[in-house]
Enzyme design. Structure first.
Site, PDB file in Angstrom:
ATOM      1  N   GLY A  88      23.250 -31.795  52.951  1.00 12.11           N
ATOM      2  CA  GLY A  88      24.197 -31.009  52.181  1.00 12.11           C
ATOM      3  C   GLY A  88      24.735 -31.696  50.950  1.00 12.11           C
ATOM      4  CE  LYS A  89      27.000 -36.832  52.236  1.00  9.37           C
ATOM      5  NZ  LYS A  89      28.275 -36.091  52.134  1.00  9.37           N
ATOM      6  CB  ALA A 135      12.188 -32.019  50.025  1.00  6.04           C
ATOM      7  CB  ALA A 136      13.457 -36.525  52.773  1.00  7.49           C
ATOM      8  CB  VAL A 165      20.128 -36.455  47.797  1.00  8.25           C
ATOM      9  CG1 VAL A 165      21.197 -36.809  46.774  1.00  8.25           C
ATOM     10  CG2 VAL A 165      20.675 -36.501  49.220  1.00  8.25           C
ATOM     11  CB  SER A 193      18.578 -33.954  53.627  1.00 10.76           C
ATOM     12  OG  SER A 193      19.079 -32.628  53.604  1.00 10.76           O
ATOM     13  CG  ASP A 204      14.014 -30.745  45.843  1.00  8.69           C
ATOM     14  OD1 ASP A 204      14.253 -31.184  44.705  1.00  8.69           O
ATOM     15  OD2 ASP A 204      14.738 -29.915  46.416  1.00  8.69           O
TER      16      ASP A 204
END
Length: 493
Positions: free
Chosen positions: A170-171, A177-178, A173, A175, A220
């Site tokens: 939720g930031k 897709a990683a 960055v 998460s 992403d």
């Protein structure tokens, strides 16, 4: 790069040290979950492990789905996935790690429930995981396996998957897709599927679009797969043309500061802005006489002029020729009656909703120009034989970031928290070694990317402390970088 030992030499490369620490941590966890009486993994069958970092969106952001150039840097934080093939017809997933601060959660799905008659049905799978928000996270893992089955003919009779992610959720960055890239990298090797990196990233995007139900672009997944430590991946999203990497000069640093406002690509604001941009392109197609063919709820457009991407329209042409003809807002029912739909296959127009059009359509046109200028300035130092960028160039880059942030706000994708962070960076300014900042990714909260002079750590932490004093939220600070999944590869335990 994966190894069973963690370097303790102070001179070790921080990116490589982070990778090795991640592999060592999940390797230990896999062994624990294989040897325990109630273990997730079956002894005697190899477990394949892969890693993928999150990303910091430096420039481009939401313009990716309209064909813009974007600049992305992989972050140090990463997701790890361990996959073991089985034949029991079940997908069993465990998310968590040995760290007590990370709550362990479990999920189990019968693959037959997602593949009626042995055929992968994306809509059925999406509806299945939408039933219970507490179980929706399993869709990211299941989506990867379903895409491999449908698009690459993978014979998957079951799987056990362990997830250990340190990419904060939720930031903004990446998460998700990683998680997808780590899982697909491990699963492809475990099930004997050969994928080149761009193909892998594209399939991960498909899993998120069609199974998770999030209308994300491609940047992403590409960064999580192909990113290089401490370099900006330059990606032309048409649909995924890698234009190389831009190294950061020694006097430049990039940071991320979390606003504490949770972001979600599935949110209504992101989706409505995306719909508005595609509405704008559809209207421009009519204005210029492009051939339009109706196809169900969508349209196909023969566009040899701009290749189907708003970002390819020159800004001056857009402002003078098309802006006066684009409505500020339009209701979905009226738009569908007149235009029949848009070219975007991952969103639907709600007839009962009113959408902004002019500003969302203008954003990718001007953002694409800003990103290209950003690249030109960054590369000017190496072209001139200089190692450092210099204050004037840093200030130019910072102004481009501020302009990008303002454009997000104009689209309705800002937030009070991210606006405050950007203002705090602006107040400290070049005197404090801070040159620019912008909201990242899908907007509406999440993380702010900050362009700083190397060694501006004190100013970054001062901004975070001031933000905490004003809001009560102590921000997570992203610093450092690490390579993408295609570099770190896989290992088996």
């Amino acid at each position: 790069m994966p190894a069973d030992s963690i370097p303790n030499d102070d001179t070790a490369d921080p990116a490589e040290a982070a990778v090795q620490a991640d592999f060592a941590r999940i390797t230990q966890r896999v062994r624990e979950r294989r040897d325990a009486a109630d273990g997730l993994f079956v002894p005697g069958t190899p477990v394949t492990i892969a890693r993928a970092p999150g990303r910091l969106d430096v420039m481009g952001g939401i313009a990716d789905y309209s064909g813009s150039l974007v600049l992305e840097m992989p972050i140090r934080e990463a997701a790890m996935a361990a996959v073991q093939p089985t034949r029991d017809g079940l997908l069993r997933v465990e998310s968590g790690g040995s760290d007590p601060a990370h709550r362990t959660t479990f999920g189990e799905v019968r693959l037959a429930d997602l593949t009626p008659g042995g055929v992968v049905d994306y809509e059925r799978a999406r509806a299945y995981f939408a039933r219970d928000v507490r179980e929706h996270w399993v869709a990211y893992i299941a989506g990867v396996l379903l895409v491999l089955m449908r698009e690459r003919g993978a014979a998957i009779g079951g799987a056990r998957v362990l997830i250990d992610s340190h990419v904060p959720e939720g930031k903004s960055v990446s998460s998700s897709a990683a998680l997808e890239v780590a899982t697909m990298t491990a699963a492809a090797r475990a099930f004997g599927i050969e994928l080149d990196p761009i193909d892998l990233a594209t399939l991960c995007q498909r899993a998120e679009n069609l199974v998770v139900g999030a209308p994300c672009g491609i940047m992403d997944q590409m960064t999580c797969t192909l990113g290089r430590a401490n370099q900006l991946l330059a990606l032309l999203c048409q649909p995924a043309v890698l234009q190389g990497y831009v190294a950061l000069p020694p006097d430049v640093a990039l940071w991320g500061i979390d606003s504490g406002v949770r972001h979600a690509v599935t949110g209504a604001d992101y989706a409505s802005v995306r719909v508005g941009a595609f509405m704008g392109y559809r209207i421009i197609a009519d204005l210029t006489g492009l051939t339009v063919r109706h196809s169900g709820d969508h349209v196909d457009i023969d566009d040899s002029r701009w290749g189907g991407y708003l970002a390819n329209i020159p800004p001056d042409d857009f402002d003078t020729q098309y802006t006066p003809h684009l409505p500020e807002r339009v209701d979905g029912r009226s738009f569908l009656a007149r235009y029949g739909g848009t070219t975007d296959r991952v969103t639907r127009i709600d007839p009962a909703r009113t959408y902004a059009v002019r500003v969302p359509a203008a954003h990718p046109v001007h953002e694409h120009a800003r990103v290209r200028q950003f690249v030109d300035v960054l590369r000017s130092s190496s072209a001139d034989g200089r190692r450092n960028l210099g204050t004037a160039s840093l200030e130019c880059l910072g102004q481009l970031m501020y302009a990008s942030h303002a454009a997000y706000t104009a689209c309705g994708l800002g937030s009070p928290g991210t606006d405050l962070l950007v203002e705090l960076v602006r107040q400290r300014g070049p005197a404090g070694g801070l040159y620019g900042a912008k909201i990242t990714g899908g907007g509406s909260g999440g993380t702010v990317a900050v362009l700083a002079a190397a060694g501006a750590d004190e100013s970054i932490h001062a901004v975070a402390a001031e933000y905490a004093a004003r809001t009560g939220h102590r921000p997570y600070i992203f610093s450092g970088s690490s390579p993408g999944a295609s570099t770190t590869g896989v290992m088996q335990v």
